[in-house]
Write an enzyme that holds these catalytic residues in place. Structure first.
Site, PDB file in Angstrom:
ATOM      1  N   LYS B  82      36.183  31.770  41.495  1.00 27.19           N
ATOM      2  CA  LYS B  82      35.081  32.718  41.321  1.00 27.19           C
ATOM      3  C   LYS B  82      33.797  31.987  40.964  1.00 27.19           C
ATOM      4  CE  LYS B  82      34.096  37.073  38.812  1.00 27.19           C
ATOM      5  NZ  LYS B  82      34.622  38.032  37.817  1.00 27.19           N
ATOM      6  N   SER B 157      34.685  42.719  39.306  1.00 27.10           N
ATOM      7  CA  SER B 157      33.701  41.822  39.884  1.00 27.10           C
ATOM      8  C   SER B 157      34.288  40.601  40.595  1.00 27.10           C
ATOM      9  CB  SER B 157      32.755  41.337  38.783  1.00 27.10           C
ATOM     10  OG  SER B 157      33.484  40.548  37.844  1.00 27.10           O
ATOM     11  N   SER B 181      37.941  43.127  35.729  1.00 24.73           N
ATOM     12  CA  SER B 181      37.390  42.443  36.900  1.00 24.73           C
ATOM     13  C   SER B 181      38.368  41.589  37.694  1.00 24.73           C
ATOM     14  CB  SER B 181      36.189  41.573  36.490  1.00 24.73           C
ATOM     15  OG  SER B 181      35.046  42.369  36.320  1.00 24.73           O
TER      16      SER B 181
END
Lengths: 501, 499
Positions: B82, B157, B181
């Site tokens: 990420k 996210s 997330s």
């Protein structure tokens, strides 16, 4: 100070109204801790390194970096707290204090807000007044913003993240002189605790002042904070300006002039304070618990270990030197001037078992050597004369091997690095002459033509003997044992009184 | 595809070590899949082809030189990371214009541990800006699309990480979970996603959003891959003071791994309320029945403060975010806009220009709840409610071993549907936020499908929550469920089907 005010002791007296005004002063002192690395990262702490050379992701606030508490800093902070007799909290915590400025890389400072590691304690002034401490807390230092090198502001983060303790006093001080005395005492304690060098020139000690005035006996009034005080002298000068300023404002009765809650900056070149920001512009620091650091838990064992590392403080040492070692207040003060000198003296006294002699040699002869620019010793520990050497010298004098005059000469050679006192004495033949025949010969010689001295002594005025001791010492090249000389002279004079065979 | 249909990271490593394929071949398959699919999915912000290839060659060379030498737990496994995890020399944009060109001068502990385990980082995945969002629509670089239906959000996210794993571009990826997330996008993309107990995975190098909530977690297509990654990245890190002084998470190894006899599974009425999508409810109920078939006993529990979780979360997380994001001021790193030439002017212009609307909204909210006069009424109260939520769980876990329910109240929603409605977006996290506030371990595993538009099915996730430190127990339940079901097997069909 205008002519309308006149200083009387701790008070400022108005010539107009006759009111006796007093100051109400509290101090906030930031002191850098003498740790090798910063408070929350392992970057080295050093004064004068090239800009931004002592930085890492943590102290430059890089995204994703996290603080980790330096246990050494905590130890020094606790030691300082113990030195001022404060209470050390078993559990305390860090908080974030927010404000935007280019010298604080995260735009918040990790500090302690509502649960500092230390509360209470205080410092006693010479007058006997006890200045209470509200609290001491740990926090990280900011970097430096440099505005005077051309068009751009430069930022140096070498100092960012250095460990600080902030000591906040109650408003127990009344005069500029007391404020300076308090600062000096606090500085001395921090140095004795081994917590920091507290050198204001290097920015290791920084001070903000809170001050208000009131007619003697009346309630407190609005306080003003003064910043940018870079030396003890600035603290004194700022207060000498600010206290009369506030008094005159109240005396004028003009509401526009009345002191208001604000932060003022001291302008050292003009010797005045000026408004920096008013209460309406005061910052909202939005404190909240630092989520990146667990609470600080101090075990009893940790605190006791710090207590064990804390040496005896100057005030206590001075008392002990006077009461137990029988030293004068003056000597006690000279000897506790720095922790190094006091430790040195105690080592000498312990080794030779003669505290008074040790005090004399350290306070007088050695201090002189230390002050001598040719010796160029930064501290007593840098002298080639170690406590063991001085103790040996004192023993040589006590044993009668050399006399005091000879000992001074030997010390001079020791300071120059010529060896141990025994070696020097042996090499230079400085031993006292105890040999009876030589001493008697010098004495007889000296008595020749000094019949008056002999007569005075016989008449009971034995002090008169001194006039003959001098010439004997001179004749011996300073090596005669003055005690033996005295004895022989008295014997010779007494013998002379006997009917001759 | 990674070249071996259905293969997970454990399989790939075994195949490489057995000499059936090289690390380089494995990587090339992954890069080819990215090449083929990422144009339409937008899962990656950058693909680190050169460094990844160099590393694969180095691993193969090492292997050839000494086939008997110890090989890391992720030897040759392509991993996506990420965009809020720092890696030296790689841009870490965090989904924001603020950090579009930010190269971290250091590597996050979890990434360092992946590399030390011989994994290959293939690229950096898209995310909602600063991890604030549940759909990828708050990314400054455009949204990621759900591989099951390109018109829908992948969740967020950790949007790119979930989509990359779901689309078979990489077998495993790292995400971060502040309020859901990792779990929510895992559920919406039909993969596994795990949020560890707070403190079990180092946050060093994770760009902070809500520091007391943030945890790094893996996304994968099998539970054993989740375990494998966790075994590598978890465990104490002296660089994170909130990291627990514990060894890495080790899988529980019961005698009969496929059975759950004696396991007490809590079912909370608060988690299966009226707002739940009917098909999600059906899938989760079927999952609970499956757990009972495996020997577990369903027990009703109460989590009465659940209703307060979202408001509490949006006070705590925004307060911390307003503080964490204060450092982005144009001085030392990231974007800079000079503004009017003054220092404050530069701060304002930089932040105004480089933060997106959602980030600004949260900074304002967080600044407000911490400000003098409002601090106790908002932030102080939120902390007290947080303690009550934690106590809810503590009480429930006196009676049960795990709590099961849906991960997300709905399956993947259409892109654009919630983008203009923050509260609707925040509601996506209703079921994941309570565990985050309590710091508990939780996993989302595929448990069925809802019918999407046309013939594209939309995955549904089962959330399994454990008490603090029971990370391995949560994974064991997930593994037993996975071995008894086929929900994790279907892969989204190739591009365009969902359109």
């Amino acid at each position: 100070m205008s002519e309308a005010l006149c200083r009387e002791g701790a008070a400022w007296v108005s010539a107009v109204t006759g009111t006796r005004w007093v100051g109400v002063i509290g101090l906030e002192v930031h002191a850098q801790l003498a740790t090798n690395s910063k408070l929350f990262c392992s970057c080295e702490v050093r004064f004068g390194a090239p800009p931004n050379s002592l930085t890492c992701p943590v102290c430059t606030g890089q995204p994703g970096s996290l603080p980790v508490l330096n246990a050494a800093a905590l130890g020094l902070a606790v030691r300082t707290a113990l030195a001022v007799g404060a209470d050390v909290a078993a559990e305390s915590k860090f908080d974030r204090k927010h404000y935007f400025y280019c010298d604080i890389p995260k735009n918040y400072q990790i500090s302690q807000y509502d649960r500092p590691f230390c509360t209470g304690g205080g410092i006693r002034l010479a007058s006997g007044r006890f200045v209470r401490l509200t609290r001491i807390h740990l926090e990280e230092d900011a970097g430096k913003a440099i505005h005077d090198r051309g068009e751009h502001t430069l930022v140096d983060l070498n100092r960012a993240g250095v460990a600080l303790i902030e000591s906040v006093s109650e408003a127990d001080l009344e005069t500029p002189e007391e404020a300076v005395e308090y600062l000096e005492a606090l500085k001395e304690i921090i140095r004795y605790a081994g917590a920091g060098e507290a050198d204001m020139e290097k920015g290791q000690l920084r001070c903000d002042v809170n001050v208000s005035v009131r007619p003697e006996g009346e309630a407190w009034r609005t306080k003003v904070e003064i910043k940018n005080l870079n030396s003890f002298r600035h603290v004194r000068e700022a207060l000498e300006y600010e206290i009369p300023r506030q008094i005159e404002a109240y005396e004028s009765g003009e509401s526009a002039r009345l002191p208001r809650q604000e932060t003022r900056l001291f302008d050292a070149s003009a010797g005045v304070t000026r408004t920096m920001r008013t209460k309406e512009e005061a910052r909202d620091y939005r404190y909240f618990t630092e989520p990146d650091l667990p609470p600080i838990t101090l075990t009893e064992a940790f605190v006791e270990r710090q207590r064990g590392l804390l040496c005896e403080l100057p005030q206590a040492r001075r008392r002990r030197y006077r009461e137990e070692l029988g030293l004068s207040e003056y000597d006690a003060r000279v000897l506790t001037g720095t922790r190094e000198v006091a430790d040195y003296f105690e080592a000498v006294a312990r080794l030779c078992g003669r505290p008074k002699e040790a005090a004399n040699w350290v306070a007088n002869d050695l201090s002189r050597a230390l002050a001598d620019p040719e010796v160029a010793a930064g501290s007593i520990d840098e002298l080639p004369v170690k406590p063991f050497d001085l103790a040996e010298l004192i023993e040589l004098v006590a044993a009668g091997t050399i006399n005091t005059t000879g000992a001074r000469e030997v010390l001079g050679l020791m300071v120059a690095g010529s060896g141990s006192p025994r070696e020097i004495v042996a090499e230079r033949g400085l031993e006292q002459v105890d040999d009876e025949a030589s001493l008697e010969a010098w004495c007889r010689e000296a008595l020749e033509g000094r019949e008056q001295v002999a007569a005075d002594v016989r008449a009971g005025r034995t002090k008169a003997i001194g006039a003959v001791v001098g010439p004997v010492m001179k004749a011996s090249g300073g090596k005669a044992n003055p005690q033996r000389v005295r004895e022989i002279l008295l014997r010779l004079i007494a013998e002379d009184d006997q009917p001759r065979p | 595809m990674t070249g071996a249909e259905g293969a997970d990271a454990c399989d790939l490593r075994a195949a490489i070590l057995a000499g059936e394929r090289s690390a380089a071949e494995t990587l090339e398959a992954s890069l080819a899949a990215i090449e083929e699919r990422d144009g339409e999915l937008g899962a990656f912000l950058s693909v680190e082809r050169d460094t990844a290839r160099a590393r694969a060659i180095e691993l193969d060379r090492r292997r050839a030189a000494d086939p008997g030498a110890a090989a890391g737990a992720l030897f040759g496994v392509p991993v996506a990371v990420k965009a809020n995890l720092c890696m030296e020399g790689v841009t870490t944009p965090c989904g924001s214009r603020m950090l579009a060109n930010y190269r971290a001068p250091y590597t996050a502990t979890c990434v360092r541990r992946l590399l030390d385990a011989d994994a290959i980082v293939v690229g950096v995945t898209n995310m909602d800006e600063f991890a604030m969002g549940s759909s990828s629509e708050h990314s400054a670089f455009g949204p990621t699309r759900n591989p099951w239906d390109l018109t829908r959000a992948p969740g967020g996210s950790s949007s790119g990480s979930a989509a990359a794993v779901a689309a078979g571009m990489v077998p495993v990826a790292l995400g971060s979970d502040t309020g859901g997330s990792v779990r929510q996008p895992a559920a919406l993309c039909g993969v596994g996603g795990f949020k560890p107990t707070y403190g079990r995975v180092s946050r060093h190098g994770l760009i902070a959003f809500g520091s007391s909530l943030d945890q790094v977690g893996p996304l994968a297509r099998s539970v054993r891959d989740l375990e494998r990654i966790l075994g590598v990245i978890s465990g104490h890190d002296p660089l994170d003071a909130t990291s627990l002084p514990l060894p890495p998470i080790e899988p529980e190894r019961p005698d009969r791994p496929e059975r759950l006899d004696g396991l007490r599974v809590g079912v909370a009425a608060e988690y299966v309320g009226a707002d739940l999508d009917a098909e999600v409810r059906t899938a989760v109920e079927a999952a609970l029945e499956k757990l009972e078939e495996l020997g577990a006993e369903a027990v009703e529990v109460r989590l009465p403060h659940t209703v307060h979780a979202i408001p509490t979360y949006y006070v705590v997380a925004t307060a911390e975010a307003s503080s964490n994001l204060a450092r982005f001021d144009g001085v030392g790193f990231g974007a800079r806009t000079e503004g009017d030439g003054s220092l404050q002017g530069m701060f304002a212009a930089t932040r105004e220009g480089a933060f997106g609307d959602e980030v600004k909204r949260r900074i304002l909210l967080g600044t407000f709840v911490l400000s003098e006069g409002y601090h106790d009424a908002w932030y102080g109260r939120a902390l007290r409610v947080r303690a009550l939520l934690r106590r809810d769980f503590e009480r429930a876990f006196e009676k049960v071993d795990v709590i099961c329910g849906p991960t997300s109240p709905t399956p993947a929603f259409p892109l654009g549907e919630r983008a203009g409605d923050p509260l609707a977006m925040y509601a996506s996290d209703t079921l994941t936020v309570p565990t985050s506030l309590a710091g508990l371990p939780a996993v989302s595993v595929p448990c069925g499908f809802a019918s999407g538009a046309a013939d594209s099915p939309l995955p549904v996730g089962l959330q399994i929550i454990g008490p603090a430190l029971a990370d391995a127990r949560v994974l064991r339940v997930a593994a037993a469920f996975e071995s008894a079901t086929e929900h994790h097997r279907p892969a989204p069909t190739s591009a365009g089907d969902g359109r």
